[in-house]
Design an enzyme around this catalytic site. Structure first.
Site, PDB file in Angstrom:
ATOM      1  N   HIS A  93     -21.192 -13.426  -2.511  1.00 32.25           N
ATOM      2  CA  HIS A  93     -22.143 -14.385  -2.757  1.00 32.25           C
ATOM      3  C   HIS A  93     -21.516 -14.964  -4.319  1.00 32.25           C
ATOM      4  O   HIS A  93     -21.247 -14.025  -4.993  1.00 32.25           O
ATOM      5  CB  HIS A  93     -23.461 -14.024  -2.869  1.00 32.25           C
ATOM      6  CG  HIS A  93     -24.205 -15.020  -3.738  1.00 32.25           C
ATOM      7  ND1 HIS A  93     -24.792 -14.490  -5.226  1.00 32.25           N
ATOM      8  CD2 HIS A  93     -24.934 -16.148  -3.850  1.00 32.25           C
ATOM      9  CE1 HIS A  93     -25.323 -15.450  -5.820  1.00 32.25           C
ATOM     10  NE2 HIS A  93     -25.476 -16.508  -4.834  1.00 32.25           N
TER      11      HIS A  93
ATOM     12  N   HIS B  39     -19.831 -14.138   5.195  1.00 33.36           N
ATOM     13  CA  HIS B  39     -20.422 -12.912   5.989  1.00 33.36           C
ATOM     14  C   HIS B  39     -19.065 -12.739   6.815  1.00 33.36           C
ATOM     15  O   HIS B  39     -18.589 -13.372   7.870  1.00 33.36           O
ATOM     16  CB  HIS B  39     -21.343 -13.318   6.846  1.00 33.36           C
ATOM     17  CG  HIS B  39     -22.819 -13.643   6.129  1.00 33.36           C
ATOM     18  ND1 HIS B  39     -23.608 -12.414   5.526  1.00 33.36           N
ATOM     19  CD2 HIS B  39     -23.440 -14.837   5.618  1.00 33.36           C
ATOM     20  CE1 HIS B  39     -24.594 -12.909   4.713  1.00 33.36           C
ATOM     21  NE2 HIS B  39     -24.491 -14.297   4.985  1.00 33.36           N
TER      22      HIS B  39
END
Length: 302
Positions: free
Chosen positions: A105, A95
């Site tokens: 991811h 993030h």
């Protein structure tokens, strides 16, 4: 099966990715947390928090064992119920601080289900995806070019198949929108022999940081204000919704009594929800869902 070789590779992959992310952040490094699971196995979690570039980055290795597979792993394959298992993998979520840098991811994993007197059943899974807050055409194309290159040695049909699977999997049904601009997703991979399957997983795992780091480098210093920050926090809500409602890895970890801190490290440190929000027509915020969060053939968008 070369289970120890897979484990050695995964630990090395965790080291390599953490090293590159820490170098890109230029400030805080990762803290390491080694843990053991009472039912069997354990892991090594690494988290970078409140960095210069990354507000939170978690890169987790785990190798767990159990007497029977949890429902999330055997629901679509009832013949596996009652088998003992071992599962190992690296899973990460990043993030960034700057709203112009996408969240990303990735994970690669191996499952082995065993029963006395029978041959073990094994399969690999994994992939990676990109979740922008402000879309960038060049980034999307580059991301999918790297994904295609990782798949290319294994056949021309591999990228299109796993790209489509990613688009289907990372879809928030209750929102009727994708989580991001996709990438690769595969599961139950055992159609090749073990060595070829493992080589493919290595190709995917190694390509992740090559795909992601240049995007970070090119976007991390773009100026932004409170409007962009608030939109980023709002869109992070979609990420949380997916991970808690649909993500198989999260469900497997919780159902198998995994370490909660490691399982939920994928969640962002700050997030917000707003009732019935609609972006201003013609804005960059509206462009995200109207153009970027669509089923696009990015390789042909150049």
């Amino acid at each position: 099966m070369q289970i120890e070789q897979v484990k050695t590779y995964l630990l090395q992959l965790q080291d390599n990715i953490c090293g590159e992310l820490a170098a890109e952040d230029g400030g805080k490094g990762f803290i390491t947390d080694e843990w053991q699971r009472p039912e069997g196995g354990g892991g090594r979690s690494r988290v970078l928090a409140e960095g210069e570039v990354f507000e939170k980055a978690g890169v987790n290795f785990s190798h767990v064992t159990g007497a029977s597979l949890p429902p999330s792993a055997s629901a679509s394959r009832p013949e596996l119920a009652g088998r003992s298992y071992q599962a190992m993998g690296v899973s990460l979520v990043i993030h960034p601080r700057n709203p112009y840098v996408p969240t990303s991811h990735a994970n690669v994993r191996l499952f082995v289900a065993e029963k006395e007197g029978e041959e073990p059943i094994w399969w690999f899974g994994g992939g990676y995806d990109l979740t922008p807050y402000y879309g960038n055409h060049e980034d999307c194309i580059s991301w999918h070019e790297h994904a295609n290159a990782a798949c290319a040695p294994f056949g021309p049909e591999v990228y299109p198949r796993f790209k489509a699977w990613c688009d289907e999997y990372f879809y928030l049904k209750h929102r009727q929108e994708p989580r991001g601009i996709g990438g690769l997703f595969f599961d139950d991979l055992n159609e090749w022999d073990f060595a070829t399957s493992f080589a493919f997983v290595q190709s995917v795992g190694d390509s992740f940081i090559r795909a992601y780091r240049p995007i970070v480098q090119s976007r991390k210093d773009i100026p932004y204000g409170e409007r962009e920050r608030q939109f980023q926090l709002y869109r992070r809500g979609r990420y949380v919704e997916f991970n808690l409602v649909f993500d198989r890895g999260t469900l497997f970890g919780l159902q198998s009594n995994g370490r909660t801190e490691a399982i939920l490290m994928s969640l962002p440190p700050l997030v917000r929800w707003e009732y019935d929000y609609h972006p201003e027509a013609g804005s960059a915020e509206a462009e995200l869902t109207e153009y970027y969060l669509c089923d696009r053939d990015w390789l042909n968008e150049k």
